[in-house]
Each structure stands twice: as C-alpha cells, then as structure tokens.
Design an enzyme around this catalytic site. Structure first.
Site, mmCIF file in Angstrom:
data_model
loop_
_atom_site.group_PDB
_atom_site.id
_atom_site.type_symbol
_atom_site.label_atom_id
_atom_site.label_comp_id
_atom_site.label_asym_id
_atom_site.label_seq_id
_atom_site.Cartn_x
_atom_site.Cartn_y
_atom_site.Cartn_z
ATOM 1 C CB SER A 50 42.693 42.500 44.994
ATOM 2 O OG SER A 50 42.244 42.347 43.659
ATOM 3 C CD GLU A 51 44.264 46.663 39.546
ATOM 4 O OE1 GLU A 51 43.906 47.217 38.509
ATOM 5 O OE2 GLU A 51 45.401 46.183 39.707
#
Length: 221
Positions: A50-51
């Site tokens: 997840s960024e």
C-alpha cells in the site's frame, strides 16, 4: 444480464486475482481494487503493498475488528500478515519507482485503444490530485485496470480519452464484469468473455474497435 453492484465488484476482483503469480508484489488502488486481496488463490504467495507505507497487507478485517491505525492509501481498514513492514512514503515510493512492483491494479474513468489511462479528474468535482497513480503506472511491470465496463450507461473504453490523462500507453489489461481485454500495439483484443456477457454485448458497450482473440475464452455459469 443486469447485475447488482456487489456481484459486479466481486466478479471483477476474483478475476483480477487470477492474473497473479506466486511471489508477486502487487499494489492495489483505492475502491474496487482493494477487494482483490480477498480472492488470492489458496496456496499462492502474493505480497500486497500500500503506497501509504505498508507491505504485507492482508484481507479486509471482519466487521467490528477494524484497527483505526491500520488503513490503506484510500483510508479503508486493512489487516496485515506475519512479516508485514511499515515505512515512510519515501521508502514506499522507492519501491514503486524502483521497479519492484510486479503488478498494479487501478480503477479508471476512461481507457482508450492506445492504453492511455484517465483515472483522477472527475468532471465537476473538486479533486486533490492524481495521488500515487502516476508513479504506479510507470513503475509497475504490469498495469491492470479493474473497473465496471460502463458508468451509468456512459462508455468508458474509448477510441481516445477525453478526460485529463494519468499516463500515456501504460495499461496492459482491462478487466470488467463483461470480460478481459488486452491492450496491444495492434489495438484492443477481447481474450475472455464473462458468464454475464457476450462478444456482441462487449462490442456494443465499448467506444472503439475491438478484435477477438483466436483462442478467446467464453466462460459460462
């Protein structure tokens, strides 16, 4: 066949998960793509990133078991698997920009025959910007668009995008509730038809020419 939104979203998410391979590092965009983590084939080892700074994201938590400090880039609650790591945005985007993500799955407002992607500017609405999508679509080895085939009847797969582009020529595969479309230098090719559609239906709800693969798969219920 008229489908309810839950069926549509689940079908797309399940079908996207079939594209992964053992050992893949995958980034899931906000919205529909986050559901994909729930449908990874049993026994397959896929690492979700997840960024906002997590690697090792697990399925969505059960109702009532959400951790307010554990969210994805879209603010949705997530779980993490054993061995998961947390880090800052600089490290996260170093992973993305460094070519360490095997596949990214994003939603789209529009995709065109050249693989151009528009997924950040909603007409008539205030938006903060395109976020990490511009990095993901050029940093990931494969770009999969997971979206409903049309939006309230409006065609989303076009001859040319009319909305501001997120990236040029970046999309490799489009997966909708109607089927799977591959982006190639020769144009868009239908490689699979879902149980809820037909070749004729896909062509009628698409705004550009579609070719049909010689080995196209026609799935049935």
């Amino acid at each position: 066949m008229e489908l309810d939104k839950k069926t549509v979203r689940e079908y797309i998410a399940k079908r996207v998960a079939q594209e992964f391979r053992d050992g893949y590092v995958v980034n899931l965009g906000i919205g529909l793509p986050t559901l994909v983590a729930n449908y990874v084939p049993e026994g397959m080892d896929v690492v979700f990133q997840s960024e906002n700074g997590i690697i090792g994201v697990g399925p969505a938590p059960e109702a009532g078991k959400e951790d307010k400090d554990m969210t994805n880039a879209g603010g949705g609650f997530v779980t993490v698997l054993p061995g998961a790591q947390f880090f800052d945005s600089a490290t996260s985007f170093g992973i993305i920009r460094g070519g360490h993500v095997d596949a990214t799955v994003l939603g789209a407002l529009q995709v065109d025959k050249k693989g151009n992607l528009a997924n950040w500017m909603v007409p008539g609405k205030m938006v903060p910007g395109m976020g990490g999508a511009m990095d993901l679509v050029v940093g990931a080895k494969e770009v999969i668009v997971a979206m409903e085939h049309t939006s309230k009847g409006a065609i989303k797969i076009l001859d040319e995008c009319t909305l501001p582009l997120t990236a040029v020529g970046a999309v490799d595969l489009i997966i909708t509730e109607k089927g799977v479309i591959k982006v190639t230098p020769e144009g868009l090719i239908i490689t699979e038809v879902s149980p809820y559609s037909s070749i004729e239906d896909i062509k009628a709800s698409t705004g550009t020419e579609l070719k049909v693969a010689d080995d196209v798969k026609i799935l049935t219920l």
